[in-house]
Design an enzyme around this catalytic site. Structure first.
Site, mmCIF file in Angstrom:
data_model
loop_
_atom_site.group_PDB
_atom_site.id
_atom_site.type_symbol
_atom_site.label_atom_id
_atom_site.label_comp_id
_atom_site.label_asym_id
_atom_site.label_seq_id
_atom_site.Cartn_x
_atom_site.Cartn_y
_atom_site.Cartn_z
ATOM 1 N N LYS A 33 0.594 -1.332 -0.430
ATOM 2 C CA LYS A 33 -0.161 0.477 0.040
ATOM 3 C C LYS A 33 1.133 0.969 -0.127
ATOM 4 O O LYS A 33 0.440 2.056 -0.412
ATOM 5 C CB LYS A 33 -0.995 0.259 0.881
ATOM 6 C CG LYS A 33 -0.007 -0.090 2.414
ATOM 7 C CD LYS A 33 -1.276 0.191 3.468
ATOM 8 C CE LYS A 33 -1.824 1.235 4.173
ATOM 9 N NZ LYS A 33 -2.297 1.233 5.125
ATOM 10 N N ASN A 40 7.943 -1.841 7.570
ATOM 11 C CA ASN A 40 8.010 -0.903 9.275
ATOM 12 C C ASN A 40 9.003 -1.935 9.317
ATOM 13 O O ASN A 40 10.227 -1.957 10.265
ATOM 14 C CB ASN A 40 6.712 -2.018 9.668
ATOM 15 C CG ASN A 40 6.218 -1.594 11.338
ATOM 16 O OD1 ASN A 40 6.418 -0.035 11.515
ATOM 17 N ND2 ASN A 40 6.489 -2.377 12.251
ATOM 18 N N SER A 41 9.479 -3.129 8.980
ATOM 19 C CA SER A 41 10.449 -3.468 8.667
ATOM 20 C C SER A 41 11.944 -3.243 8.695
ATOM 21 O O SER A 41 13.073 -2.764 9.428
ATOM 22 C CB SER A 41 11.104 -4.475 7.814
ATOM 23 O OG SER A 41 9.744 -6.083 8.003
ATOM 24 N N LEU A 43 12.337 0.167 9.563
ATOM 25 C CA LEU A 43 12.452 0.775 10.637
ATOM 26 C C LEU A 43 13.391 0.506 11.605
ATOM 27 O O LEU A 43 13.657 0.675 12.809
ATOM 28 C CB LEU A 43 11.375 1.801 11.290
ATOM 29 C CG LEU A 43 10.779 2.351 10.505
ATOM 30 C CD1 LEU A 43 9.010 3.022 11.688
ATOM 31 C CD2 LEU A 43 11.795 3.504 9.716
ATOM 32 N N ALA A 44 13.323 -1.174 11.730
ATOM 33 C CA ALA A 44 13.611 -2.082 12.705
ATOM 34 C C ALA A 44 15.409 -2.131 13.482
ATOM 35 O O ALA A 44 16.401 -1.970 12.548
ATOM 36 C CB ALA A 44 13.647 -3.765 12.582
ATOM 37 N N GLY A 47 17.044 -6.021 16.413
ATOM 38 C CA GLY A 47 18.383 -7.169 15.870
ATOM 39 C C GLY A 47 17.530 -8.330 15.965
ATOM 40 O O GLY A 47 16.786 -8.422 15.791
ATOM 41 N N GLU A 112 19.764 -7.784 25.551
ATOM 42 C CA GLU A 112 18.822 -6.795 24.711
ATOM 43 C C GLU A 112 17.968 -6.724 26.085
ATOM 44 O O GLU A 112 17.955 -8.037 26.393
ATOM 45 C CB GLU A 112 17.910 -6.422 23.763
ATOM 46 C CG GLU A 112 18.764 -5.543 22.692
ATOM 47 C CD GLU A 112 17.259 -5.757 21.213
ATOM 48 O OE1 GLU A 112 16.454 -6.484 21.361
ATOM 49 O OE2 GLU A 112 17.644 -5.015 20.529
ATOM 50 N N HIS A 228 6.590 -0.712 24.010
ATOM 51 C CA HIS A 228 7.491 -0.835 24.014
ATOM 52 C C HIS A 228 7.670 -0.137 25.068
ATOM 53 O O HIS A 228 7.913 1.525 24.937
ATOM 54 C CB HIS A 228 8.482 -0.280 22.700
ATOM 55 C CG HIS A 228 10.502 -0.300 22.676
ATOM 56 N ND1 HIS A 228 11.002 0.390 23.089
ATOM 57 C CD2 HIS A 228 10.776 -1.390 21.607
ATOM 58 C CE1 HIS A 228 12.418 -0.322 23.207
ATOM 59 N NE2 HIS A 228 12.151 -1.336 21.981
ATOM 60 N N ARG A 274 9.259 -6.001 28.701
ATOM 61 C CA ARG A 274 9.422 -4.994 28.065
ATOM 62 C C ARG A 274 8.276 -4.187 28.877
ATOM 63 O O ARG A 274 7.685 -3.218 29.255
ATOM 64 C CB ARG A 274 9.096 -4.937 26.564
ATOM 65 C CG ARG A 274 10.491 -5.026 26.161
ATOM 66 C CD ARG A 274 9.827 -4.748 24.459
ATOM 67 N NE ARG A 274 11.072 -5.130 23.893
ATOM 68 C CZ ARG A 274 11.624 -4.777 22.922
ATOM 69 N NH1 ARG A 274 10.891 -4.726 22.064
ATOM 70 N NH2 ARG A 274 12.978 -4.827 22.224
ATOM 71 N N HIS A 331 4.578 -1.443 20.168
ATOM 72 C CA HIS A 331 5.571 -1.378 19.101
ATOM 73 C C HIS A 331 4.901 -3.133 18.563
ATOM 74 O O HIS A 331 5.254 -3.330 17.266
ATOM 75 C CB HIS A 331 6.347 -1.933 20.360
ATOM 76 C CG HIS A 331 7.843 -1.976 19.630
ATOM 77 N ND1 HIS A 331 8.182 -1.272 18.597
ATOM 78 C CD2 HIS A 331 8.961 -4.009 19.382
ATOM 79 C CE1 HIS A 331 9.739 -1.544 17.981
ATOM 80 N NE2 HIS A 331 9.976 -3.073 18.459
ATOM 81 N N ARG A 366 6.697 -11.013 23.735
ATOM 82 C CA ARG A 366 7.602 -10.891 22.529
ATOM 83 C C ARG A 366 9.307 -10.158 22.993
ATOM 84 O O ARG A 366 9.374 -9.744 23.778
ATOM 85 C CB ARG A 366 7.458 -10.103 21.347
ATOM 86 C CG ARG A 366 8.548 -10.298 20.442
ATOM 87 C CD ARG A 366 8.395 -9.975 18.616
ATOM 88 N NE ARG A 366 8.173 -8.339 19.103
ATOM 89 C CZ ARG A 366 9.125 -7.861 19.024
ATOM 90 N NH1 ARG A 366 10.540 -8.322 18.227
ATOM 91 N NH2 ARG A 366 9.489 -6.373 19.653
HETATM 92 C C1 SIN Z 1 14.585 -2.662 20.007
HETATM 93 O O1 SIN Z 1 15.680 -1.635 19.207
HETATM 94 O O2 SIN Z 1 14.671 -2.035 21.162
HETATM 95 C C2 SIN Z 1 13.473 -3.030 18.603
HETATM 96 C C3 SIN Z 1 13.527 -4.654 18.095
HETATM 97 C C4 SIN Z 1 12.436 -5.570 19.073
HETATM 98 O O3 SIN Z 1 11.587 -5.407 19.087
HETATM 99 O O4 SIN Z 1 13.397 -6.650 18.560
#
Ligand code: SIN
Length: 525
Positions: A33, A40-41, A43-44, A47, A112, A228, A274, A331, A366
């Site tokens: 679209k 979105n990917s 912007l990730a 990791g 993380e 997030h 999170r 998020h 997640r």
């Molecule tokens: C982040 O970098 O904090 C996001 C990574 C994620 O949500 O897996």
């Protein structure tokens, strides 16, 4: 009318992984679209997780995934995807210069939240999604056609309504085109834009989920939304993600008077799961206090986090001051279109991969950096399935590009109002009263009854937002406990006796009056 072997709706990591691994003889059409690079990917920041460190093991990664998911996960799915992770990453790393390496040429591993080991692979410091997307784009072959600015809005089923055989889409001039195919794949992402504060791209509004729901596919676990903890927060607005990797490198959350806020809250402090960190920050913001990420002890911040540095500078935050103002925002959606590990939905011929799908990997929350992993895994699995499947002959109706008059008098809320009410009533902290209020408000629009051919793209987007918001609200109302990304102040603890591994499934039946009558609960397998 077009007829392809494979139609993919959406263009993120899962979509491109699938498209690049399908046989060259198959005609593949990607409908997106927006533009290919606005997925979105892209912007990730961070990791992709895999147990590849010397002290790590997939069993540890698995335990962390289950713990973050509050044991709502499907254990077999977790085992399968986590075990596949090291090979998926090594394969991509061998194909190109996608991921960051340490001075010995080994993959650089970061930390993380809620991970017990350093196992996060990054690309370009904090541009992992972009690096992976660019790599996959270079692998696309001539059998893959990409159509940008095409808004898929209605799945086409065969005459006995058992098999998905295509999709209708609006083109930028509002004409309608029907695309027919042997395999229809929804890879259009989650629904972050349903909330005022979000890390997600503008386009991520839950379209694919709403479309699958209206076609009668099973939709599951919609109450589980991950907020997030750290989005950049300037002048009452969120401006993009501040990766958890920043806390992984030692940043801590503090108040104006420099009091650390996570001490004594969870054994993992700033790297707690999170939902724990988001709820804590939210508490401070509700009481009129600002929360900051203290980055003063991170060496070479600007080098390690170039994209975050740019976002901060563009929004007037000086990295030298060492304090980044943050707020939580939506998020990731753990729920979605219910699928098996191959990506098959409950409707024959219809598949879902990426965030639009729910395989059961993430459970109620997640684990950070497990989603790019899931996308790579699903894309590969589905390609193997399709490559090995002989296409059945399918009906297709004859229809070319059509122009329908656009309805002018639809009663629909505007996007901002949907976002504000969802944030306020179905956001980080929920309760029965607010959820009921939102349910009543959303129901009045009868969004599932509006004929779609006469709607503009703008209206279609709002219809899908209302439908997806209703699925979340209904599920959140039904789940009378708190678990992972679903927190109810009136039921603040996990209720294992009634809810452990029990899922709320929505299945739409166009003939019936109320959607929520179709909510049923089922034990996760
Ligand atoms: C982040 O970098 O904090 C996001 C990574 C994620 O949500 O897996």
């Amino acid at each position: 009318m077009t007829k392809d072997d494979v139609i993919i709706i959406g263009s993120g990591i899962a979509a491109l992984q699938l498209a690049t691994q399908l046989n060259n003889q198959l005609n593949v059409r990607i409908l997106t679209k927006g533009k290919l690079r606005t997925a979105n990917s892209y912007l990730a920041q961070g990791g992709i997780a895999a147990a590849i460190g010397a002290n790590d093991h997939p069993s540890k990664h698995m335990v962390d995934t289950l713990e973050a998911g509050r044991f709502h996960n499907d254990q077999e799915v977790v085992r399968e995807i986590i075990n596949a992770a090291p090979t998926l990453i090594r394969n991509m790393s061998l194909e190109g210069d996608v991921f960051d390496k340490d001075p010995n040429g080994e993959l650089f591993l970061g930390m993380e939240g809620a991970h017990s080991e350093k196992r996060i692979v990054h690309g370009g410091g904090d541009a992992t999604g972009k690096n992976m997307m660019e790599h996959l784009i270079t692998k696309l072959k001539a059998n893959v056609i990409i159509e940008e600015d095409v808004f898929a809005y209605e799945l086409i089923l065969n005459s006995d309504q058992t098999t998905c055989i295509g999709v209708k889409a609006k083109q930028s001039d509002d004409t309608i085109k029907s695309f027919y195919g042997s395999h229809i794949i929804i890879a259009s992402g989650g629904c972050g834009q349903l909330f005022t504060y979000t890390s997600n791209a503008e386009t991520v509004c839950g379209d694919g989920i709403a479309m699958a729901y209206l076609a009668g596919a099973e939709i599951v676990d919609m109450e589980f939304i991950q907020f997030h903890p750290t989005l950049l927060y300037v002048n009452g607005e969120t401006k993009g993600l501040i990766s958890e990797a920043v806390r992984g490198e030692g940043a801590i959350l503090i108040t104006d008077d420099e009091t650390p806020i996570m001490a004594g809250i969870h054994p993992m402090k700033d790297l707690a799961p999170r939902h724990v960190v988001s709820q804590r920050i939210y508490e401070f913001l509700r009481n009129g206090k600002q929360v900051y990420l203290d980055i003063r002890n991170i060496k070479d911040f600007t080098k390690r986090f170039p994209s975050i540095t740019t976002i901060c500078v563009e929004n007037g935050i000086r990295i030298e001051d060492g304090k980044i103002p943050v707020a939580p925002g939506s998020h990731f959606l753990m729920g979605g279109i219910k699928t098996d590990l191959i990506g098959r939905s409950s409707i024959r011929g219809l598949y879902a991969i990426g965030e639009a799908a729910c395989t059961g990997l993430h459970g109620a929350n997640r684990l950070a950096s497990n989603s790019l992993l899931e996308g790579l895994y699903q894309g590969e699995q589905l390609s193997k399935w399709i490559n090995g499947t002989k296409a059945a002959h399918q009906e297709s109706k004859i229809s070319d590009s059509l122009q329908h008059a656009i309805s002018k008098h639809l009663t629909l809320p505007d996007r901002q109002l949907i976002q504000e009410t969802m944030m306020e009533r179905v956001g980080i902290v929920r309760n029965k009263e607010d959820l009921k209020k939102q349910q009543t408000w959303l129901t009045q629009f009868n969004a599932d009854k509006i004929p779609l051919d006469h709607c503009s793209v703008h209206d279609l987007s709002r219809i899908f937002m209302v439908i997806t918001a209703s699925l979340i609200t209904e599920s959140a109302l039904q789940r009378t406990e708190s678990r992972g990304g679903h927190f109810r102040s009136d039921y603040p603890v996990e209720n294992d006796q009634h809810w452990l591994r029990r899922s709320i499934i929505h299945k739409y039946n166009r003939g019936m009056e109320k959607n929520h009558e179709f909510i049923k609960t089922a034990l996760a397998t």
